[in-house]
Design a protein around this motif. Structure first.
Motif, PDB file in Angstrom:
ATOM      1  N   SER A   1      16.966 -19.538 -13.317  1.00 16.22           N
ATOM      2  CA  SER A   1      16.625 -20.669 -14.186  1.00 16.22           C
ATOM      3  C   SER A   1      15.405 -20.428 -15.038  1.00 16.22           C
ATOM      4  O   SER A   1      15.249 -21.062 -16.069  1.00 16.22           O
ATOM      5  CB  SER A   1      16.470 -21.944 -13.377  1.00 16.22           C
ATOM      6  N   HIS A   2      14.516 -19.515 -14.631  1.00 15.64           N
ATOM      7  CA  HIS A   2      13.499 -19.217 -15.625  1.00 15.64           C
ATOM      8  C   HIS A   2      14.067 -18.390 -16.776  1.00 15.64           C
ATOM      9  O   HIS A   2      13.920 -18.790 -17.930  1.00 15.64           O
ATOM     10  CB  HIS A   2      12.208 -18.613 -15.091  1.00 15.64           C
ATOM     11  N   PRO A   3      14.740 -17.264 -16.509  1.00 13.95           N
ATOM     12  CA  PRO A   3      15.368 -16.582 -17.646  1.00 13.95           C
ATOM     13  C   PRO A   3      16.251 -17.524 -18.466  1.00 13.95           C
ATOM     14  O   PRO A   3      16.381 -17.363 -19.681  1.00 13.95           O
ATOM     15  CB  PRO A   3      16.192 -15.481 -16.981  1.00 13.95           C
TER      16      PRO A   3
ATOM     17  N   GLY B   1       8.431 -17.094 -10.239  1.00 17.37           N
ATOM     18  CA  GLY B   1       7.630 -17.672  -9.160  1.00 17.37           C
ATOM     19  C   GLY B   1       6.690 -18.786  -9.603  1.00 17.37           C
ATOM     20  O   GLY B   1       6.195 -19.548  -8.771  1.00 17.37           O
ATOM     21  N   HIS B   2       6.452 -18.924 -10.930  1.00 15.47           N
ATOM     22  CA  HIS B   2       5.536 -20.000 -11.349  1.00 15.47           C
ATOM     23  C   HIS B   2       6.122 -21.381 -11.089  1.00 15.47           C
ATOM     24  O   HIS B   2       5.417 -22.372 -11.209  1.00 15.47           O
ATOM     25  CB  HIS B   2       5.087 -19.827 -12.799  1.00 15.47           C
ATOM     26  N   HIS B   3       7.404 -21.444 -10.736  1.00 16.17           N
ATOM     27  CA  HIS B   3       7.964 -22.738 -10.343  1.00 16.17           C
ATOM     28  C   HIS B   3       7.718 -23.022  -8.868  1.00 16.17           C
ATOM     29  O   HIS B   3       8.086 -24.070  -8.363  1.00 16.17           O
ATOM     30  CB  HIS B   3       9.466 -22.771 -10.624  1.00 16.17           C
ATOM     31  N   MET B   4       7.130 -22.058  -8.168  1.00 15.26           N
ATOM     32  CA  MET B   4       7.048 -22.156  -6.706  1.00 15.26           C
ATOM     33  C   MET B   4       5.619 -22.080  -6.193  1.00 15.26           C
ATOM     34  O   MET B   4       5.399 -21.811  -5.018  1.00 15.26           O
ATOM     35  CB  MET B   4       7.879 -21.025  -6.081  1.00 15.26           C
TER      36      MET B   4
HETATM   37 CU   LIG Z   1       9.758 -20.842 -15.663  1.00 15.29          CU
END
Ligand SMILES: [Cu+2]
Ligand code: HEM
Lengths: 542, 92
Positions: free
Chosen positions: A258-260, A307-310
């Motif tokens: 989901s980040h890509p 990982g910035h979502h976590m």
């Molecule tokens: Cu992201």
């Protein structure tokens, strides 16, 4: 009705040539990339308006504290539905499916994509996935309430119809993968003679970078939601700690896609802007190669920041600072693009008809979205604002202010080419005023209340947030007014008299050298390209 | 590419058997409890299987250079993704 081509021949346009079948079948069974683009467009824009109305309902609920129009559970269902439709049915397929399909082959001088039938199959997969998503609302335990992220353990335990919804996502994922595959092959194989890599329009470059993400990242989402499905059905215990599973594994897998995926959304939008700016500034794009390579760089580094979502989920400290660092690095190529666009305007003979106006607002809104990305990407500040309205504001600025606005710009920019008709400017200027003012009224207060501590995904709030919520809700009405004006006049313009010129804006890429609307196989004769894509002065061929 | 001799069907069938055998090996290896190394073993076998499919079934062997470069970039990306994920777990 037919158009005369520059070569003097008269060819019926793709709107008249329906293949072996006629009527609606001539559309939904057509393998013409242009018809498929229009098929996508009708569904995608339709879903956009539906999800927009759901957004309005949520804002209405938040006008007053306490239950206003819905109960808490319904609110959960609303934001899930809004998020799922906006992400998986609107913005991820968005530009590649609508404009990529329509313009990629024309811009590289090809008659169609490499695999026209596969292309049609992709549309069908998208449509079937959409139907499954709709069915999930009325069957099983009813509307899913997990948010669009389907986080475990809640998605494993909730009684709502998560299984069907994730299967729908799975099916739509295949549509995206196959489109990516088709585009990569087309770009490698079907470029016209002389259309070297560095003569390709930047929109094509952006689709190329996007396609690699679609192929590589989407299968990860596919397998992840399938695992949720299997875990629910058979209790296989991949994510459930009681069975030795790891709930954080789900978050990793989900965000590895989901980040890509946010780059699947934004890269083609950047491609659109890179087309519109040189056309209306009457200048060659500044830093062609830098823009082209920054697309590839974004695609690559964009894989490594999920990982910035976590940050607050309990992943290791080492991972946290690595991901924060990588997040800052991925901003560099985006910055390169913004500076290059602005430099393209410098000393240009700028005209500002509606498509350019929307493209210019893209820069403004996307920059706010991008710069606040640093605030959420920095480890320390994100701890404070994680899961607050600050994040909601940030991603709406990027996805709606960025990609959504770019879609509006693209709809107007390519309207004459796609439909062979012109639109009147005034209604779209008026709609722009509502959209721009409404957008900022709707979303800017969310930064403030998020910073003050208003958590996201709540149907209620403390009294001190009321004023910000109310401003925001008023903004949603303004914005929706603008969007409705836009689409009412969009549909009206579809019935304007035919007769748009082949090149109303003075564009330099190949689509402006074929008739409006283009004939069924685009070119009478495959063109030979002798110059770069944005040559405004020379008499080059491209 | 220009001169495209077809791969004989026999090769395809051999590869297919090879894939089946390797799948069997994966299952057996998993039941041997290599501890930490069991994941590595599975990934290694999967890599061999993937390579067989890519190079022979999908004819990557005779693809243009640029395409091979792009594909190796993709593979490197996947590797880094795995390393980052595993790193989180080992530092947690
Ligand atoms: Cu992201
Ligand atoms: C008039 C337009 C829109 C309005 C009024 C609106 C409003 C909202 C609201 C109120 C929320 C819920 C915030 C919360 O409770 O946490 C939300 C969430 C969300 N919106 Fe929008 N939005 C609009 C357009 C869009 C667009 C264009 C996109 C994407 C392309 C989008 C994507 C999302 C996503 C992904 C969520 C998160 C859902 C979740 O938490 O699972 N929205 N929006």
């Amino acid at each position: 009705m037919s158009h005369s081509n520059a070569d003097g021949g008269a060819l019926p346009s793709y709107l008249e040539v329906s293949g072996r079948r006629t009527g609606i079948l001539g559309w939904i069974l057509s393998t013409d990339h242009k018809r498929i683009g229009i098929l996508y467009m009708s569904l995608i824009l339709g879903f956009f308006l539906v999800a927009l109305c759901i957004g309005l309902l949520m804002r209405l609920e938040l006008l007053l504290p306490g239950p206003t129009i819905v109960q808490p559970n319904t609110y959960n269902a609303l934001f899930t539905l809004h998020g799922v439709i906006m992400i998986f049915l609107f913005i991820v397929p968005g530009i590649p499916a609508m404009f990529g399909n329509f313009f990629l082959p024309i811009q590289i001088g090809a008659k169609d994509v490499s695999f026209p039938r596969l292309n049609l199959a992709s549309w069908w997969l998208y449509a079937i996935g959409a139907i499954m998503a709709l069915l999930s609302l009325f069957t099983g335990g009813g509307v899913p309430d997990t948010g669009w992220t389907f986080y475990v353990p809640f998605s494993l335990r909730t009684g709502t119809n998560v299984p069907l919804a994730v299967l729908a996502v799975f099916v739509m994922g295949f549509s995206s993968i196959l489109t990516g595959l088709n585009f990569i092959t087309t770009i490698h194989r079907l470029r016209a003679p002389g259309m070297s890599w560095f003569r390709m329009p930047l929109f094509v470059w952006s689709l190329y970078a996007t396609a690699w993400i679609q192929i590589l990242a989407t299968p990860i989402l596919g397998i992840t939601v399938l695992l949720v499905f299997l875990e629910r059905l058979f209790g296989i215990g991949l994510f459930d700690p009681a069975k030795g599973g790891d709930p954080l594994l789900y978050q990793h897998l989900f965000w590895i896609y989901s980040h890509p995926a946010v780059y699947i959304m934004i890269l083609p939008a950047m491609g659109v802007i890179s087309e519109i700016f040189p056309t209306f500034a009457k200048q060659k794009i500044f830093g062609y190669k830098a823009i082209a390579f920054s697309s590839l760089a974004i695609a690559f580094v964009g894989y490594l920041v999920w990982g910035h979502h976590m940050f607050t989920s309990g992943i290791s400290d080492t991972s946290r600072w690595i991901f924060s660092l990588l997040t800052f690095i991925v901003a560099v190529p985006s910055g390169i693009k913004v500076f290059n666009w602005v430099a393209t305007l410098y000393k240009g003979a700028i005209e500002v008809p509606p498509p350019m106006l929307f493209a210019l607002s893209f820069i403004f809104l996307f920059s706010i979205g991008g710069l606040t990305g640093f605030v959420v990407g920095a480890l320390a500040t994100d701890i404070h604002i994680h899961d607050t309205y600050f994040v909601v504001a940030h991603f709406h600025y990027v996805m709606f202010g960025g990609v959504g606005i770019a879609i509006f710009a693209a709809l107007l920019y390519w309207f004459p080419k796609m439909f062979g008709r012109m639109f009147r400017y005034r209604p779209f200027f008026i709609s722009w005023v509502f959209i721009f003012v409404g957008f900022n009224t709707l979303y800017f207060p969310m930064f403030i209340m998020g910073w003050l501590g208003m958590p996201r995904r709540y149907y209620d709030y403390m009294p001190e947030f009321q004023i910000w919520h109310q401003i925001s809700t008023v903004g949603s009405w303004l914005l929706a007014t603008g969007v409705f004006i836009f689409f009412i006049y969009f549909v009206k313009s579809l019935r304007a008299p035919r007769g748009a010129p082949d090149n109303p804006w003075g564009g330099t890429t190949l689509e402006w050298r074929v008739p409006s609307p283009p004939p069924a196989e685009n070119f009478i004769e495959i063109p030979t390209v002798t110059a770069g894509p944005y040559d405004h002065h020379g008499e080059g061929d491209a | 590419m220009e001169k495209k001799e077809l791969v004989p069907y026999g090769t395809y069938i051999m590869i297919w058997f090879g894939l089946l055998v390797l799948t069997g090996v994966t299952i057996i290896a998993a039941s041997l409890h290599f501890g930490q190394w069991s994941i590595m073993t599975a990934i290694a076998i999967a890599t061999v299987k993937g390579a067989l499919v890519l190079f022979i079934f999908m004819n990557l062997k005779r693809e243009e250079r640029l395409f091979k470069i792009m594909l190796s970039l993709a593979l490197i990306t996947m590797t880094v993704i795995m390393v980052l994920t595993f790193a989180d777990i080992s530092f947690r």
